[in-house]
Design an enzyme around this catalytic site. Structure first.
Site, PDB file in Angstrom:
ATOM      1  CE  LYS A   1      -3.891  -2.414   2.077  1.00  0.00           C
ATOM      2  NZ  LYS A   1      -4.769  -2.686   3.218  1.00  0.00           N
TER       3      LYS A   1
ATOM      4  CD  GLN B   1      -3.690  -4.410   6.271  1.00  0.00           C
ATOM      5  OE1 GLN B   1      -3.707  -3.356   5.612  1.00  0.00           O
ATOM      6  NE2 GLN B   1      -4.170  -5.535   5.782  1.00  0.00           N
TER       7      GLN B   1
ATOM      8  CG  ASP C   1      -9.560   0.041   4.487  1.00  0.00           C
ATOM      9  OD1 ASP C   1      -9.175  -0.430   3.393  1.00  0.00           O
ATOM     10  OD2 ASP C   1      -8.918  -0.047   5.542  1.00  0.00           O
TER      11      ASP C   1
HETATM   12  N1  GUN Z   1      -7.184  -6.734   5.974  1.00  0.00           N
HETATM   13  C1  GUN Z   1      -7.505  -7.517   4.921  1.00  0.00           C
HETATM   14  N2  GUN Z   1      -7.986  -6.761   3.910  1.00  0.00           N
HETATM   15  C2  GUN Z   1      -7.979  -5.486   4.344  1.00  0.00           C
HETATM   16  C3  GUN Z   1      -8.345  -4.245   3.752  1.00  0.00           C
HETATM   17  O1  GUN Z   1      -8.814  -4.150   2.616  1.00  0.00           O
HETATM   18  N3  GUN Z   1      -8.162  -3.143   4.527  1.00  0.00           N
HETATM   19  C4  GUN Z   1      -7.676  -3.204   5.793  1.00  0.00           C
HETATM   20  N4  GUN Z   1      -7.554  -2.068   6.473  1.00  0.00           N
HETATM   21  N5  GUN Z   1      -7.317  -4.334   6.367  1.00  0.00           N
HETATM   22  C5  GUN Z   1      -7.470  -5.470   5.645  1.00  0.00           C
END
Ligand code: GUN
Length: 279
Positions: free
Chosen positions: A52, A96, A119
């Site tokens: 990311k 996350q 998100d």
């Molecule tokens: N954990 C697994 N997929 C995601 C996601 O798309 N965003 C976040 N913040 N955590 C995750």
């Protein structure tokens, strides 16, 4: 031979478009910055977080990393989120998941200001999606819509079957397909005659989290098959929820694992970050 839906290529196209948009926004004096929070050092989460941050760098927005130890208290994490909510230089906040077991995940998601929730997990953004209003959309389902549209798959009027009803994938996926005028069925662990239901699908979207569960007898000849799963096999190779070798000869189009849905999630996160810059 099914058409291979190339998520790697399509995600790159999207990131290149976003890079141009960011350059234009910067010329107007607008800056982007994403705060990325990780609590603990789960190796899979570390890989996602690193990717990311790399994507931010690629499209030209700043990322700020907050790597907190596993023992961080919920209150400390909430205090950090409140600080970032009030920081005018930060326009996106991502924590996350999963967070450690001593924290209440729902409480963490609710604490992020909806206008910075890139998100798309906050109830306000989910609610906006339900009633067709503007808001951030969860990245994986938004990425699947882009995969379909950019591969020339028609959605309107099609029978779409989604397996899985999670808040992050299955439910928002159903709402997005409905917005695109598909006829939508959502299946789950209590669905009766799952293969029969799946064989009705023109578009089958699989997000169950079980390696290679979907075999050829779940798939109608010529159907479009989207595989959200990703699993590490004993031989070290990755596979999806779909048994690719079995299903590919039956499907009209299919996403591979890796290189299908996976890269789209980050591309759509970047899309949401650029949207947040424009507020
Ligand atoms: N954990 C697994 N997929 C995601 C996601 O798309 N965003 C976040 N913040 N955590 C995750």
């Amino acid at each position: 031979m099914a058409q291979l839906i190339d998520g790697k290529k399509i995600s790159q196209e999207i990131k290149d478009e976003l890079r141009e948009t960011v350059a234009e926004l910067k010329a107007q004096g607008k800056e982007g910055a994403l705060a990325v929070i990780q609590v603990g050092a789960d190796p899979a989460s570390s890989v996602y977080v690193r990717n990311k941050k790399k994507a931010c760098e690629y499209i030209g927005i700043r990322s700020e990393s907050y790597e907190l130890p596993e023992q961080t208290s919920e209150e400390e994490l909430l205090a950090l989120i409140r600080k970032l909510n009030n920081d005018p230089k930060i326009n996106g906040i991502l924590c996350q998941l999963p967070v450690p077991a001593h924290m209440d995940e729902d409480k963490i998601i609710r604490a992020i200001a909806p206008e910075k929730d890139v998100d798309g997990f906050h109830a306000q953004n989910v609610g906006a999606l339900v009633i067709g209003q503007k808001g951030f959309v969860s990245c994986t389902p938004a990425g699947i819509i882009q995969l379909l549209k950019r591969s020339g798959v028609e959605i309107a009027g099609k029978n779409c079957v989604i397996i899985g009803r999670s808040n992050i994938v299955g439910k928002p996926m159903a709402l997005l397909m409905l917005r695109e005028n598909a006829t939508v069925t959502v299946c789950h662990s209590r669905t009766k005659n799952l293969p029969d239901v799946c064989r009705q699908a023109d578009i089958l979207i699989v997000a169950i989290g079980r390696p290679k569960m979907i075999t050829a007898d779940y798939v109608k000849e010529g159907a479009v098959v989207i595989d959200v799963g990703i699993h590490r096999q004993e031989d070290g190779k990755l596979c999806g929820d779909v048994d690719f070798a079995q299903v590919e000869p039956v499907a009209g189009a299919i996403t591979p694992v890796p290189g299908g849905v996976g890269p789209m999630t980050i591309a759509m996160l970047m899309h949401n970050c650029v949207e947040a810059m424009q507020e």
